[in-house]
Design a protein around this motif. Structure first.
Motif, PDB file in Angstrom:
ATOM      1  N   PHE A   1      -3.002  -6.609  -2.619  1.00  0.00           N
ATOM      2  CA  PHE A   1      -2.014  -6.531  -1.547  1.00  0.00           C
ATOM      3  C   PHE A   1      -0.726  -7.196  -1.994  1.00  0.00           C
ATOM      4  O   PHE A   1      -0.280  -8.196  -1.423  1.00  0.00           O
TER       5      PHE A   1
ATOM      6  N   VAL B   1       0.829  -1.206   0.000  1.00  0.00           N
ATOM      7  CA  VAL B   1       0.000   0.000   0.000  1.00  0.00           C
ATOM      8  C   VAL B   1       0.864   1.256   0.000  1.00  0.00           C
ATOM      9  O   VAL B   1       0.474   2.287  -0.576  1.00  0.00           O
TER      10      VAL B   1
ATOM     11  N   ASN C   1      -3.382   0.071  -4.875  1.00  0.00           N
ATOM     12  CA  ASN C   1      -3.796   0.257  -3.488  1.00  0.00           C
ATOM     13  C   ASN C   1      -3.095   1.486  -2.931  1.00  0.00           C
ATOM     14  O   ASN C   1      -2.120   1.980  -3.507  1.00  0.00           O
ATOM     15  N   SER C   2      -3.579   1.981  -1.808  1.00  0.00           N
ATOM     16  CA  SER C   2      -2.966   3.105  -1.113  1.00  0.00           C
ATOM     17  C   SER C   2      -3.274   2.982   0.367  1.00  0.00           C
ATOM     18  O   SER C   2      -4.190   2.263   0.777  1.00  0.00           O
TER      19      SER C   2
ATOM     20  N   TYR D   1     -10.337   5.204  -3.633  1.00  0.00           N
ATOM     21  CA  TYR D   1     -11.050   4.013  -3.174  1.00  0.00           C
ATOM     22  C   TYR D   1     -12.129   3.581  -4.162  1.00  0.00           C
ATOM     23  O   TYR D   1     -12.390   2.379  -4.345  1.00  0.00           O
TER      24      TYR D   1
ATOM     25  N   LEU E   1      -6.767   1.715   2.008  1.00  0.00           N
ATOM     26  CA  LEU E   1      -6.754   0.562   2.905  1.00  0.00           C
ATOM     27  C   LEU E   1      -7.516   0.868   4.197  1.00  0.00           C
ATOM     28  O   LEU E   1      -8.317   0.049   4.672  1.00  0.00           O
TER      29      LEU E   1
ATOM     30  N   PRO F   1      -8.392  -3.084  -5.197  1.00  0.00           N
ATOM     31  CA  PRO F   1      -7.330  -3.274  -4.195  1.00  0.00           C
ATOM     32  C   PRO F   1      -6.593  -4.601  -4.368  1.00  0.00           C
ATOM     33  O   PRO F   1      -7.209  -5.661  -4.506  1.00  0.00           O
TER      34      PRO F   1
END
Length: 346
Positions: free
Chosen positions: A280, A94, A292-293, A273, A297, A278
């Protein structure tokens, strides 16, 4: 021969010129007026309150994140998975996605903001200038969710073609590669290019452009009129005057606006978002599906997190908080070494 004692018949120096009594009471030298004392105290108190609030935020995040950081230790920065209930979690993925989205947004936003600021400050007619300033300020007030909806349901479908073209001709650059995609296959599904870092970066770039543009425009408009006229009087063109006077004078504003936009890009939540899918794992390919960020998250896992999971989210928020502080500190250091106007001094 007559001798005149010093101080009796002649003066040792020129007599001070008598100042007319204009009826205004002047404070003795070195004395600070009560109003100035109050103003100085108010400014110092305001700065102290801001620093205290930032310190309290850092202390709160550190306290809430202590449990998770005590378990993860240094692996918190190197682990990509996010399974806090299994004690296997980290922010490597992230954090990488946050930086990539922020850098993509700034790369796209800075030229747009710089060009818009120069046009408004130097080229736009006076009647049109005020309207353009209002439009830019109004764009900065648009809620993040509106940008997210626009990016997810309109922009994404129209940018896929651009992503495919970039991947086709510039895929030899690692950041533009798309795993599992054949750009020469006409039947290739476009889903490999959707919900990517690139699309999220475009939306965030449009969100931070008004902020950066306002800071740059304000700095450009304060360039000294005498130096502008002097450059034009010496035969310089309008662009030559901008390059020799306005841009060096506004260097600090350009840096400040860029870093201010980067700070918002790193912390943008709702729009990112709504757009990304997303994942990981470290995803260095900005055109590929999945990103992702840190902020996304937190928004994704906040509602269903356990007590330990909440501590892990607080640790991720602490990392984002520290990263933005470092970015702002670097920006202030660069701006301090290249103050606006330094480049125009003789």
């Amino acid at each position: 021969m007559s001798v005149v004692a010093p101080g009796l018949g002649q003066s040792s120096g020129p007599e001070p010129e008598a100042r007319p009594d204009d009826g205004v009471k002047r404070a003795p030298r070195g004395r600070i007026e009560p109003v100035d004392r109050v103003f100085r105290a108010a400014l110092g108190g305001s700065g102290a309150i801001v620093l205290a609030i930032m310190l309290l935020v850092g202390v709160f995040l550190t306290y809430r994140a202590a449990q998770a950081l005590g378990v993860a230790k240094f692996s918190f920065l190197t682990t990509s998975a996010w399974e806090p209930d299994s004690r296997h979690f980290g922010i490597a993925a992230v954090l990488t996605g946050t930086v990539l989205i922020g850098v993509t947004a700034i790369v796209l936003a800075v030229p747009l903001a710089l060009g818009t600021a120069l046009y408004i400050a130097e080229y736009a007619p006076r009647r049109l200038r005020r309207t353009l300033i209002s439009l830019v300020d109004l764009m900065a007030a648009v809620p993040s969710v509106v940008f997210g909806l626009w990016g997810a349901f309109f922009l994404q479908g129209h940018v896929v073609g651009l992503s495919r073209w970039i991947s086709t001709y510039f895929g030899w650059i690692p950041v533009f590669q798309v795993d599992g995609a054949d750009p020469h296959d006409p039947l290739q599904a476009n889903t490999v290019y959707t919900s990517s870092t690139f699309i999220a970066g475009i939306v965030v770039a449009l969100m931070v452009t008004p902020i950066a543009c306002s800071v740059m425009r304000e700095t450009f408009s304060q360039a000294p009129a005498g130096e502008r006229e002097g450059a034009l009087a010496l035969g310089s063109t309008r662009w030559g005057m901008i390059r020799a006077v306005v841009l060096p004078y506004g260097r600090g504003g350009v840096i400040g606006g860029t870093m201010l936009g980067l700070g918002r890009a790193l912390g943008e939540t709702i729009a990112v978002y709504m757009i990304i899918s997303p994942v990981f794992e470290v995803q260095p390919h900005i055109l590929q599906n999945g990103a992702n960020s840190v902020s996304a998250l937190i928004a994704l896992r906040y509602g269903s997190a356990s007590d330990f999971g909440m501590s892990a989210l607080m640790a991720a928020g602490l990392a984002l908080f520290l990263m933005t502080l470092v970015v702002n500190f670097i920006a202030s250091s660069i701006a301090a070494r290249g103050r606006s106007g330094a480049g125009t001094e003789a």
